[in-house]
Enzyme design. Structure first.
Site, PDB file in Angstrom:
ATOM      1  N   ALA A   6       0.828  -1.206   0.000  1.00 34.71           N
ATOM      2  CA  ALA A   6       0.000   0.000   0.000  1.00 34.71           C
ATOM      3  C   ALA A   6       0.864   1.258   0.000  1.00 34.71           C
ATOM      4  O   ALA A   6       0.506   2.273  -0.598  1.00 34.71           O
ATOM      5  CB  ALA A   6      -0.910  -0.002   1.229  1.00 34.71           C
ATOM      6  N   THR A   7       2.001   1.183   0.636  1.00 31.00           N
ATOM      7  CA  THR A   7       2.907   2.334   0.660  1.00 31.00           C
ATOM      8  C   THR A   7       3.299   2.711  -0.769  1.00 31.00           C
ATOM      9  O   THR A   7       3.316   3.896  -1.133  1.00 31.00           O
ATOM     10  CB  THR A   7       4.154   2.006   1.519  1.00 31.00           C
ATOM     11  OG1 THR A   7       3.713   1.732   2.851  1.00 31.00           O
ATOM     12  CG2 THR A   7       5.149   3.144   1.525  1.00 31.00           C
ATOM     13  N   ASN A  25      -6.610   3.447  10.612  1.00 33.40           N
ATOM     14  CA  ASN A  25      -5.927   2.282  11.166  1.00 33.40           C
ATOM     15  C   ASN A  25      -5.879   2.269  12.692  1.00 33.40           C
ATOM     16  O   ASN A  25      -5.819   1.224  13.310  1.00 33.40           O
ATOM     17  CB  ASN A  25      -4.513   2.182  10.582  1.00 33.40           C
ATOM     18  CG  ASN A  25      -3.803   3.504  10.505  1.00 33.40           C
ATOM     19  OD1 ASN A  25      -4.329   4.476   9.955  1.00 33.40           O
ATOM     20  ND2 ASN A  25      -2.615   3.585  11.063  1.00 33.40           N
ATOM     21  N   GLN A  72      -7.557  -0.473   5.478  1.00 34.24           N
ATOM     22  CA  GLN A  72      -8.207  -0.993   6.693  1.00 34.24           C
ATOM     23  C   GLN A  72      -9.684  -1.329   6.466  1.00 34.24           C
ATOM     24  O   GLN A  72     -10.386  -1.690   7.418  1.00 34.24           O
ATOM     25  CB  GLN A  72      -8.079   0.026   7.836  1.00 34.24           C
ATOM     26  CG  GLN A  72      -6.649   0.284   8.270  1.00 34.24           C
ATOM     27  CD  GLN A  72      -5.996  -0.905   8.972  1.00 34.24           C
ATOM     28  OE1 GLN A  72      -6.664  -1.828   9.440  1.00 34.24           O
ATOM     29  NE2 GLN A  72      -4.672  -0.891   9.064  1.00 34.24           N
ATOM     30  N   SER A  83      -3.820  -3.565   0.387  1.00 35.37           N
ATOM     31  CA  SER A  83      -2.623  -4.354   0.665  1.00 35.37           C
ATOM     32  C   SER A  83      -3.024  -5.707   1.242  1.00 35.37           C
ATOM     33  O   SER A  83      -3.798  -5.774   2.189  1.00 35.37           O
ATOM     34  CB  SER A  83      -1.777  -3.576   1.683  1.00 35.37           C
ATOM     35  OG  SER A  83      -0.542  -4.187   1.880  1.00 35.37           O
ATOM     36  N   ALA A  84      -2.497  -6.794   0.636  1.00 32.53           N
ATOM     37  CA  ALA A  84      -2.982  -8.139   0.974  1.00 32.53           C
ATOM     38  C   ALA A  84      -2.749  -8.544   2.425  1.00 32.53           C
ATOM     39  O   ALA A  84      -3.557  -9.260   3.011  1.00 32.53           O
ATOM     40  CB  ALA A  84      -2.315  -9.159   0.049  1.00 32.53           C
ATOM     41  N   HIS A  85      -1.646  -8.071   3.022  1.00 27.59           N
ATOM     42  CA  HIS A  85      -1.326  -8.597   4.360  1.00 27.59           C
ATOM     43  C   HIS A  85      -2.267  -8.089   5.450  1.00 27.59           C
ATOM     44  O   HIS A  85      -2.207  -8.554   6.583  1.00 27.59           O
ATOM     45  CB  HIS A  85       0.141  -8.322   4.713  1.00 27.59           C
ATOM     46  CG  HIS A  85       0.474  -6.912   5.074  1.00 27.59           C
ATOM     47  ND1 HIS A  85       0.616  -6.494   6.371  1.00 27.59           N
ATOM     48  CD2 HIS A  85       0.702  -5.819   4.303  1.00 27.59           C
ATOM     49  CE1 HIS A  85       0.938  -5.210   6.387  1.00 27.59           C
ATOM     50  NE2 HIS A  85       0.989  -4.772   5.145  1.00 27.59           N
ATOM     51  N   THR A  93       9.059  -7.990 -12.813  1.00 23.44           N
ATOM     52  CA  THR A  93       8.518  -9.342 -12.970  1.00 23.44           C
ATOM     53  C   THR A  93       7.390  -9.571 -11.970  1.00 23.44           C
ATOM     54  O   THR A  93       7.514  -9.208 -10.790  1.00 23.44           O
ATOM     55  CB  THR A  93       9.644 -10.377 -12.766  1.00 23.44           C
ATOM     56  OG1 THR A  93      10.646 -10.105 -13.739  1.00 23.44           O
ATOM     57  CG2 THR A  93       9.135 -11.801 -12.925  1.00 23.44           C
ATOM     58  N   CYS A 150       4.130   1.905  12.945  1.00 22.87           N
ATOM     59  CA  CYS A 150       5.397   2.617  12.792  1.00 22.87           C
ATOM     60  C   CYS A 150       5.725   3.420  14.037  1.00 22.87           C
ATOM     61  O   CYS A 150       6.851   3.823  14.250  1.00 22.87           O
ATOM     62  CB  CYS A 150       5.334   3.571  11.606  1.00 22.87           C
ATOM     63  SG  CYS A 150       4.476   2.874  10.228  1.00 22.87           S
TER      64      CYS A 150
HETATM   65  N1  PLP Z   1      -2.381   2.630   4.840  1.00 25.09           N
HETATM   66  C1  PLP Z   1      -2.948   2.255   5.993  1.00 25.09           C
HETATM   67  C2  PLP Z   1      -4.233   2.878   6.432  1.00 25.09           C
HETATM   68  C3  PLP Z   1      -2.327   1.276   6.790  1.00 25.09           C
HETATM   69  O1  PLP Z   1      -2.895   0.917   7.938  1.00 25.09           O
HETATM   70  C4  PLP Z   1      -1.103   0.715   6.352  1.00 25.09           C
HETATM   71  C5  PLP Z   1      -0.395  -0.283   7.178  1.00 25.09           C
HETATM   72  O2  PLP Z   1      -0.096  -0.057   8.340  1.00 25.09           O
HETATM   73  C6  PLP Z   1      -0.561   1.142   5.140  1.00 25.09           C
HETATM   74  C7  PLP Z   1      -1.230   2.103   4.405  1.00 25.09           C
HETATM   75  C8  PLP Z   1       0.734   0.615   4.617  1.00 25.09           C
HETATM   76  O3  PLP Z   1       0.594  -0.688   4.142  1.00 25.09           O
HETATM   77  P1  PLP Z   1       1.818  -1.508   3.547  1.00 25.09           P
HETATM   78  O4  PLP Z   1       2.496  -2.126   4.715  1.00 25.09           O
HETATM   79  O5  PLP Z   1       1.207  -2.545   2.673  1.00 25.09           O
HETATM   80  O6  PLP Z   1       2.687  -0.583   2.816  1.00 25.09           O
END
Ligand code: PLP
Length: 401
Positions: free
Chosen positions: A71-72, A153, A181, A201-203, A239, A326
């Protein structure tokens, strides 16, 4: 007992997801862009995964879902592209975000400021929510982009993205939402919301780490962040992460299938757990629970540093957070608590519990016991709490606590 209550930071990979990914490491390792049988055997699984991803967010075929590494990356891509397309060319010079976006948005906006872009940081209200009307107040004919997250989040607060999308459409301003989220927690449909770009973001929904995506509505092109080969139609070279894409597809399908469970059972478990936590004296929750994702509690225990509570929980095998992943390593006040104007004591005492569909009642019962003991122990040695008079005023409105 080990209890994982930090699902807004990341989630366990669903075993069915892992099972589907496994063949793509040792057996089916071909590069999908090659011209032989090793490549061909990845094509159908990739197609199936992409179909599940499109279906999960209700994206029509003519729109694009571009796979990224996280997502970043997706968030950075939107901001940097807006710079190249609008700011650098002098067409526009302003963007609007909320003051409680994830660091991958806030830092991107701050970077654009160094390049001459003006940024408006919209405030949240006392409930930790952006009011859509504030977006209208700040849009000008120089506004290139509005970027507001779908769910926060830290608090789980759900933002009025549909309304904000409509305002953006009215003013012909591009609208991006960070839906990291939201997936698997609340219904999401890019067609009924006026969304130009959407990040996930998948995780965060029981898929693997290191794979995410950016949804792009038809006609809203972006300058690539990575120039290279023709992968992803040249939008995002490199890739393909075959196993990751297959995993994200399966995870998306499972997230949609378990949405009802998340919105009913997990919500009920969360609410009951929260009720018990709120029975502890001098505890505060910011966002009313009906305005939150079903899995999240951000709660302050007056007189107890968030980090001390985390330490006690950790010693008993429980993983929680003080808010953004973070921020966990430095003793910073919770940014959402600060943004709503909570007093310093409350802002430093926030703990986030985030559940998942794997959370059990037994785990929550155990956690409650540990929290009760920790509160007694830590308040007994807390200088700030010892001096607080009985029944003192809280730093927040307490009508919804
Ligand atoms: N955006 C939000 C709202 C999030 O909670 C997070 C993860 O903490 C991210 C972006 C970043 O996700 P990624 O770890 O996939 O870069």
């Amino acid at each position: 007992m080990k209890v994982y209550l930090d699902n807004n930071a990341t989630t366990l990979v669903d075993p069915h997801v892992f099972e589907q990914m496994e063949p793509f490491f040792v057996q089916k390792y071909g590069n999908p862009n090659s011209l032989h049988l090793f490549a061909s055997e990845t094509h159908q699984p990739l197609k199936t995964a992409m179909e599940k991803i499109y279906a999960g967010i209700h994206a029509p075929r003519e729109d694009s879902v571009v796979i990224t590494s996280c997502a970043t990356e997706s968030n950075n891509w939107v901001f940097k592209s807006i710079y190249f397309e609008y700011i650098l060319t002098g067409r526009k010079n302003h963007i609007i975000i909320s003051e409680v976006e994830h660091p991958s948005i806030i830092s991107g906006a701050k970077f654009l400021e160094t390049l001459g872009c003006r940024v408006t940081y919209l405030p949240i209200n006392k409930e930790g929510i952006i009011e859509a009307s504030t977006v209208r107040d700040y849009i000008t004919n120089k506004t290139a982009l509005v970027s507001i997250m779908m769910a926060n989040n830290e608090t789980g607060a759900i933002f009025p993205v549909q309304e904000i999308g409509e305002i953006c459409k009215e003013f012909n301003v591009l609208f991006h939402t960070d839906a990291v989220q939201a997936i698997g927690k609340i219904p999401l449909d890019v067609q009924s919301f006026n969304i130009d770009y959407l990040t996930f973001s998948a995780h965060k929904f029981h898929g693997p780490k290191g794979i995410g995506a950016l949804y792009i509505k038809k006609g809203r092109e972006l300058t690539p962040l990575f120039h290279g080969g023709s992968q992803m139609g040249g939008h995002r070279s490199g890739t393909l992460n075959v196993a990751g894409i297959v995993g994200m597809g399966k995870a998306m399908e499972q997230a949609i299938d378990s949405l009802d469970y998340e919105m009913c059972e997990i919500r009920e478990m969360r609410d009951a757990f929260e009720d018990k936590l709120l029975k502890i004296k001098d505890t505060f929750v910011v966002t009313p629970r009906e305005k939150r994702t079903p899995n999240t509690i951000l709660i302050s225990f007056r007189g107890i540093e968030g980090e001390s509570m985390l330490w006690d929980l950790n010693r008993s095998g429980i993983g929680a957070s003080t808010g953004s992943a973070c921020a966990s390593e430095d003793l910073e006040a919770n940014s959402v608590m600060e943004a709503i104007g909570a007093d310093d004591d409350l802002a430093h005492t926030a703990i986030r519990f985030s559940l998942s569909r794997y959370t059990t009642q037994e785990e929550l019962d155990y956690t409650l016991g540990v929290v009760l003991e920790a509160v007694d122990r830590l308040r007994a040695i807390s200088s700030s709490y010892a001096y607080a008079p009985e029944g003192h005023e809280s730093g927040l409105d307490s009508h919804h606590h």
